[in-house]
Motif scaffolding. Structure first.
Motif, mmCIF file in Angstrom:
data_model
loop_
_atom_site.group_PDB
_atom_site.id
_atom_site.type_symbol
_atom_site.label_atom_id
_atom_site.label_comp_id
_atom_site.label_asym_id
_atom_site.label_seq_id
_atom_site.Cartn_x
_atom_site.Cartn_y
_atom_site.Cartn_z
ATOM 1 N N ASP A 116 0.831 -1.199 0.000
ATOM 2 C CA ASP A 116 0.000 0.000 0.000
ATOM 3 C C ASP A 116 0.870 1.256 0.000
ATOM 4 O OD1 ASP A 116 -2.123 1.660 0.040
ATOM 5 O OD2 ASP A 116 -2.899 1.051 1.991
ATOM 6 N N LEU A 158 -6.793 -0.493 -4.809
ATOM 7 C CA LEU A 158 -7.953 -0.358 -3.920
ATOM 8 C C LEU A 158 -9.119 -1.224 -4.399
ATOM 9 C CD1 LEU A 158 -7.789 3.504 -3.350
ATOM 10 C CD2 LEU A 158 -7.201 1.708 -1.700
ATOM 11 N N ARG A 198 -8.985 -4.806 -3.467
ATOM 12 C CA ARG A 198 -9.204 -5.056 -2.035
ATOM 13 C C ARG A 198 -10.567 -4.561 -1.566
ATOM 14 N NH1 ARG A 198 -4.535 -4.998 -3.828
ATOM 15 N NH2 ARG A 198 -2.812 -6.148 -2.915
ATOM 16 N N ASP A 199 -11.475 -4.291 -2.509
ATOM 17 C CA ASP A 199 -12.846 -3.833 -2.230
ATOM 18 C C ASP A 199 -12.884 -2.569 -1.380
ATOM 19 O OD1 ASP A 199 -13.990 -5.842 -3.743
ATOM 20 O OD2 ASP A 199 -14.117 -7.226 -2.054
ATOM 21 N N ARG A 200 -11.911 -1.685 -1.569
ATOM 22 C CA ARG A 200 -11.892 -0.400 -0.878
ATOM 23 C C ARG A 200 -12.330 0.678 -1.874
ATOM 24 N NH1 ARG A 200 -5.916 -0.731 1.534
ATOM 25 N NH2 ARG A 200 -6.255 1.493 1.859
ATOM 26 N N ASP A 239 -14.681 2.985 -1.751
ATOM 27 C CA ASP A 239 -14.924 4.350 -1.280
ATOM 28 C C ASP A 239 -13.651 5.190 -1.374
ATOM 29 O OD1 ASP A 239 -17.528 3.738 -0.766
ATOM 30 O OD2 ASP A 239 -17.215 3.296 1.360
ATOM 31 N N GLU A 240 -12.510 4.580 -1.118
ATOM 32 C CA GLU A 240 -11.237 5.297 -1.225
ATOM 33 C C GLU A 240 -10.855 5.536 -2.679
ATOM 34 O OE1 GLU A 240 -8.031 3.774 1.405
ATOM 35 O OE2 GLU A 240 -9.599 2.438 2.173
#
Length: 199
Positions: A60, A79, A82-84, A86-87
């Motif tokens: 990261d 991102l 990694r299912d992030r 919103d970021e």
């Protein structure tokens, strides 16, 4: 003719006199400024390449919204994997503001893949209500990618998978083992080439 040449040479010498010191000082300063700018760009590109390599290796790295488009794409992919999501949204907006269409299409494919993975996880858990909007978001992302890059085969294939997935969902609210209700009015009209009305 000789007098004209002599006069022109004298005018040029007079004009060169005041300009010469400015050029002798200004040209080296301009060259030094250009060299510093090139060194700054090389340093920025080197940092970006190291950050991209780290993100692709699964490490990261924080990325600012004003980073180079290639670095924004690498962070969005990191991102999304990694299912992030919103970021990833502000970075996607930043990439849309200044990135090349090919890079923007790759970002949309990564986001669509993440949504589709989430939808499959919901389907495996039997949660159709939460899977349906995720499939819709994935389809939107793939369509955006295809508007940016119509030849993107991954987007075409995944859009087809997502479209079939929505079409193949069972009816909502139907209990296991219940029979589907057939509407006699639409049976024949749904078949291409069949006349309307009774068979």
């Amino acid at each position: 003719m000789t007098t004209t040449r002599f006069t022109l040479a004298r005018v040029l010498r007079r004009a060169w006199g005041p300009v010469r010191p400015v050029l002798l000082v200004g040209l080296p300063l301009a060259a030094a400024a250009e060299a510093l700018a090139c060194a700054g760009l090389a340093w920025r590109d080197g940092n970006a390449n190291r950050a991209i390599a780290a993100l692709e290796a699964g490490q990261d790295r924080p990325v600012a919204a004003d980073a180079v488009p290639e670095l924004l794409l690498a962070r969005i992919r990191f991102l999304a994997a990694r299912d992030r999501l919103d970021e990833a949204e502000p970075l996607t907006a930043a990439l849309d503001g200044g990135g090349a269409p090919a890079l923007r299409a790759l970002a949309q494919i990564a986001l669509g893949n993440a949504r589709l993975r989430q939808a499959f996880a919901r389907l495996e858990a039997g949660d159709l209500e939460r899977a349906t909007p995720l499939v819709g978001l994935a389809r939107q992302a793939y369509r955006r990618a295809l508007t940016l890059r119509p030849e993107a085969w991954d987007a075409k294939f995944n859009l087809d998978v997502a479209s079939r997935l929505v079409r193949d969902f069972p009816e909502r609210g139907r209990e296991q083992g219940e029979e589907m209700q057939a509407d006699p009015k639409t049976i024949w009209t749904d078949i291409p080439g069949q006349p309307r009305g009774l068979p």
